[in-house]
Design a protein around this motif. Structure first.
Motif, PDB file in Angstrom:
ATOM      1  N   LEU A  54       4.692  -4.701 -10.255  1.00 20.95           N
ATOM      2  CA  LEU A  54       4.745  -5.780 -11.241  1.00 20.95           C
ATOM      3  C   LEU A  54       5.861  -5.547 -12.258  1.00 20.95           C
ATOM      4  O   LEU A  54       6.589  -6.472 -12.626  1.00 20.95           O
ATOM      5  CB  LEU A  54       3.394  -5.914 -11.957  1.00 20.95           C
ATOM      6  CG  LEU A  54       2.308  -6.639 -11.175  1.00 20.95           C
ATOM      7  CD1 LEU A  54       0.947  -6.442 -11.839  1.00 20.95           C
ATOM      8  CD2 LEU A  54       2.635  -8.114 -11.023  1.00 20.95           C
ATOM      9  N   GLU A  55       6.011  -4.306 -12.686  1.00 21.71           N
ATOM     10  CA  GLU A  55       7.073  -3.983 -13.630  1.00 21.71           C
ATOM     11  C   GLU A  55       8.449  -4.175 -12.986  1.00 21.71           C
ATOM     12  O   GLU A  55       9.369  -4.702 -13.606  1.00 21.71           O
ATOM     13  CB  GLU A  55       6.913  -2.553 -14.138  1.00 21.71           C
ATOM     14  CG  GLU A  55       7.790  -2.249 -15.322  1.00 21.71           C
ATOM     15  CD  GLU A  55       7.437  -0.938 -15.992  1.00 21.71           C
ATOM     16  OE1 GLU A  55       8.371  -0.167 -16.278  1.00 21.71           O
ATOM     17  OE2 GLU A  55       6.239  -0.691 -16.224  1.00 21.71           O
ATOM     18  N   PHE A  56       8.585  -3.752 -11.742  1.00 22.86           N
ATOM     19  CA  PHE A  56       9.846  -3.923 -11.014  1.00 22.86           C
ATOM     20  C   PHE A  56      10.193  -5.410 -10.878  1.00 22.86           C
ATOM     21  O   PHE A  56      11.320  -5.825 -11.132  1.00 22.86           O
ATOM     22  CB  PHE A  56       9.745  -3.270  -9.628  1.00 22.86           C
ATOM     23  CG  PHE A  56      10.929  -3.543  -8.743  1.00 22.86           C
ATOM     24  CD1 PHE A  56      12.122  -2.870  -8.922  1.00 22.86           C
ATOM     25  CD2 PHE A  56      10.839  -4.473  -7.720  1.00 22.86           C
ATOM     26  CE1 PHE A  56      13.221  -3.115  -8.107  1.00 22.86           C
ATOM     27  CE2 PHE A  56      11.924  -4.733  -6.898  1.00 22.86           C
ATOM     28  CZ  PHE A  56      13.117  -4.052  -7.090  1.00 22.86           C
ATOM     29  N   VAL A  57       9.203  -6.218 -10.496  1.00 20.38           N
ATOM     30  CA  VAL A  57       9.421  -7.648 -10.303  1.00 20.38           C
ATOM     31  C   VAL A  57       9.827  -8.309 -11.625  1.00 20.38           C
ATOM     32  O   VAL A  57      10.701  -9.182 -11.648  1.00 20.38           O
ATOM     33  CB  VAL A  57       8.156  -8.309  -9.711  1.00 20.38           C
ATOM     34  CG1 VAL A  57       8.222  -9.819  -9.796  1.00 20.38           C
ATOM     35  CG2 VAL A  57       7.967  -7.856  -8.262  1.00 20.38           C
ATOM     36  N   ALA A  70       4.905  -7.977  -2.465  1.00 19.61           N
ATOM     37  CA  ALA A  70       5.965  -7.012  -2.188  1.00 19.61           C
ATOM     38  C   ALA A  70       5.546  -6.240  -0.941  1.00 19.61           C
ATOM     39  O   ALA A  70       4.344  -6.001  -0.724  1.00 19.61           O
ATOM     40  CB  ALA A  70       6.156  -6.062  -3.359  1.00 19.61           C
ATOM     41  N   TYR A  71       6.514  -5.860  -0.137  1.00 25.89           N
ATOM     42  CA  TYR A  71       6.239  -5.176   1.119  1.00 25.89           C
ATOM     43  C   TYR A  71       6.994  -3.855   1.185  1.00 25.89           C
ATOM     44  O   TYR A  71       8.135  -3.767   0.753  1.00 25.89           O
ATOM     45  CB  TYR A  71       6.643  -6.062   2.301  1.00 25.89           C
ATOM     46  CG  TYR A  71       5.833  -7.332   2.362  1.00 25.89           C
ATOM     47  CD1 TYR A  71       4.656  -7.384   3.088  1.00 25.89           C
ATOM     48  CD2 TYR A  71       6.228  -8.460   1.665  1.00 25.89           C
ATOM     49  CE1 TYR A  71       3.897  -8.536   3.127  1.00 25.89           C
ATOM     50  CE2 TYR A  71       5.476  -9.618   1.694  1.00 25.89           C
ATOM     51  CZ  TYR A  71       4.312  -9.651   2.433  1.00 25.89           C
ATOM     52  OH  TYR A  71       3.549 -10.791   2.453  1.00 25.89           O
ATOM     53  N   PRO A  89       9.596   4.572  -0.588  1.00 27.44           N
ATOM     54  CA  PRO A  89       9.450   4.247  -2.011  1.00 27.44           C
ATOM     55  C   PRO A  89      10.300   3.066  -2.465  1.00 27.44           C
ATOM     56  O   PRO A  89      10.348   2.753  -3.640  1.00 27.44           O
ATOM     57  CB  PRO A  89       9.903   5.537  -2.697  1.00 27.44           C
ATOM     58  CG  PRO A  89      10.895   6.115  -1.750  1.00 27.44           C
ATOM     59  CD  PRO A  89      10.393   5.770  -0.370  1.00 27.44           C
ATOM     60  N   PHE A  90      10.954   2.399  -1.518  1.00 27.68           N
ATOM     61  CA  PHE A  90      11.806   1.263  -1.849  1.00 27.68           C
ATOM     62  C   PHE A  90      11.191  -0.019  -1.310  1.00 27.68           C
ATOM     63  O   PHE A  90      10.720  -0.072  -0.178  1.00 27.68           O
ATOM     64  CB  PHE A  90      13.206   1.458  -1.272  1.00 27.68           C
ATOM     65  CG  PHE A  90      13.862   2.712  -1.781  1.00 27.68           C
ATOM     66  CD1 PHE A  90      14.337   2.779  -3.084  1.00 27.68           C
ATOM     67  CD2 PHE A  90      13.967   3.834  -0.973  1.00 27.68           C
ATOM     68  CE1 PHE A  90      14.930   3.947  -3.563  1.00 27.68           C
ATOM     69  CE2 PHE A  90      14.554   4.997  -1.442  1.00 27.68           C
ATOM     70  CZ  PHE A  90      15.032   5.051  -2.745  1.00 27.68           C
ATOM     71  N   VAL A  91      11.187  -1.070  -2.113  1.00 28.93           N
ATOM     72  CA  VAL A  91      10.633  -2.359  -1.709  1.00 28.93           C
ATOM     73  C   VAL A  91      11.454  -2.898  -0.540  1.00 28.93           C
ATOM     74  O   VAL A  91      12.674  -3.014  -0.635  1.00 28.93           O
ATOM     75  CB  VAL A  91      10.665  -3.364  -2.882  1.00 28.93           C
ATOM     76  CG1 VAL A  91      10.197  -4.736  -2.428  1.00 28.93           C
ATOM     77  CG2 VAL A  91       9.818  -2.868  -4.041  1.00 28.93           C
ATOM     78  N   ILE A 151       1.565  -5.550  -1.102  1.00 28.61           N
ATOM     79  CA  ILE A 151       0.992  -5.578  -2.437  1.00 28.61           C
ATOM     80  C   ILE A 151       1.008  -7.030  -2.885  1.00 28.61           C
ATOM     81  O   ILE A 151       2.069  -7.595  -3.141  1.00 28.61           O
ATOM     82  CB  ILE A 151       1.781  -4.673  -3.405  1.00 28.61           C
ATOM     83  CG1 ILE A 151       1.688  -3.225  -2.922  1.00 28.61           C
ATOM     84  CG2 ILE A 151       1.256  -4.821  -4.825  1.00 28.61           C
ATOM     85  CD1 ILE A 151       2.397  -2.214  -3.793  1.00 28.61           C
ATOM     86  N   HIS A 152      -0.183  -7.629  -2.914  1.00 22.95           N
ATOM     87  CA  HIS A 152      -0.347  -9.030  -3.295  1.00 22.95           C
ATOM     88  C   HIS A 152      -0.546  -9.071  -4.804  1.00 22.95           C
ATOM     89  O   HIS A 152      -1.557  -8.599  -5.323  1.00 22.95           O
ATOM     90  CB  HIS A 152      -1.549  -9.633  -2.558  1.00 22.95           C
ATOM     91  CG  HIS A 152      -1.648 -11.104  -2.701  1.00 22.95           C
ATOM     92  ND1 HIS A 152      -2.549 -11.703  -3.530  1.00 22.95           N
ATOM     93  CD2 HIS A 152      -0.936 -12.097  -2.109  1.00 22.95           C
ATOM     94  CE1 HIS A 152      -2.415 -13.012  -3.449  1.00 22.95           C
ATOM     95  NE2 HIS A 152      -1.437 -13.281  -2.596  1.00 22.95           N
ATOM     96  N   LEU A 153       0.449  -9.579  -5.508  1.00 20.61           N
ATOM     97  CA  LEU A 153       0.463  -9.493  -6.963  1.00 20.61           C
ATOM     98  C   LEU A 153      -0.589 -10.349  -7.666  1.00 20.61           C
ATOM     99  O   LEU A 153      -1.223  -9.869  -8.609  1.00 20.61           O
ATOM    100  CB  LEU A 153       1.866  -9.786  -7.482  1.00 20.61           C
ATOM    101  CG  LEU A 153       2.936  -8.812  -6.936  1.00 20.61           C
ATOM    102  CD1 LEU A 153       4.310  -9.201  -7.415  1.00 20.61           C
ATOM    103  CD2 LEU A 153       2.611  -7.388  -7.296  1.00 20.61           C
TER     104      LEU A 153
END
Length: 163
Positions: A54-57, A70-71, A89-91, A151-153
């Protein structure tokens, strides 16, 4: 005792009163405690991953459409014990719809990266908290080579899917 008080005690299981109490539990109770502790631990690491994504987005420039999911794809690591599959560790993809994007390895170009460079890339570019959460989740529930972590936000759910 309130749940929060109990949680604070269990957060330090090596403190004398907690350790003594655990030693007095019957084997069946200890087994139940282990199962519950592992389940709670896995859920806590999932929520760390969600928070970091969430912070990254939030930091990404947007096109007006909110990110729904995110996958993360898998990565293979060589250790002293052999090869282990874990989460990268990378989206791999951010999606603004419920549809799972095409994340098949055949759709991407594979590049061999020397072990030292891969570790350096993670240290320099990856979010350390997200990396820790993904590594812990992989240790608790090891992924298969073709698995994708979703990861379903909106719902904060973390699931494993097959593309």
């Amino acid at each position: 005792m309130k749940p929060l008080d109990l949680a604070q005690l269990l957060a330090a299981p090596t403190d004398p009163p907690v350790r003594d109490a655990l030693r007095r539990l019957a084997p069946r109770s200890l087994d139940a405690l282990i199962i519950e502790a592992l389940s709670a631990t896995e859920e806590a690491w999932r929520q760390v991953a969600v928070d970091r994504v969430l912070e990254f987005v939030a930091e990404q420039p947007g096109d007006g459409r909110p990110v729904v999911a995110a996958y993360f794809t898998t990565t293979e690591r060589r250790t002293a014990d052999g090869m282990h599959v874990g989460w990268s560790p990378f989206v791999a993809a951010l999606a603004s719809t419920e549809d799972v994007p095409d994340l098949r390895h055949t759709r991407t170009t594979a590049v061999a990266v020397p072990v030292g460079e891969a570790t350096l890339a993670e240290e320099v570019f990856a979010d350390p908290e997200l990396t820790d959460a993904l590594n812990r989740l992989a240790a608790l529930d090891p992924p298969g080579h073709e698995d994708v972590l979703r990861i379903h936000l909106p719902t904060r759910q973390v699931t494993r899917v097959k593309p």
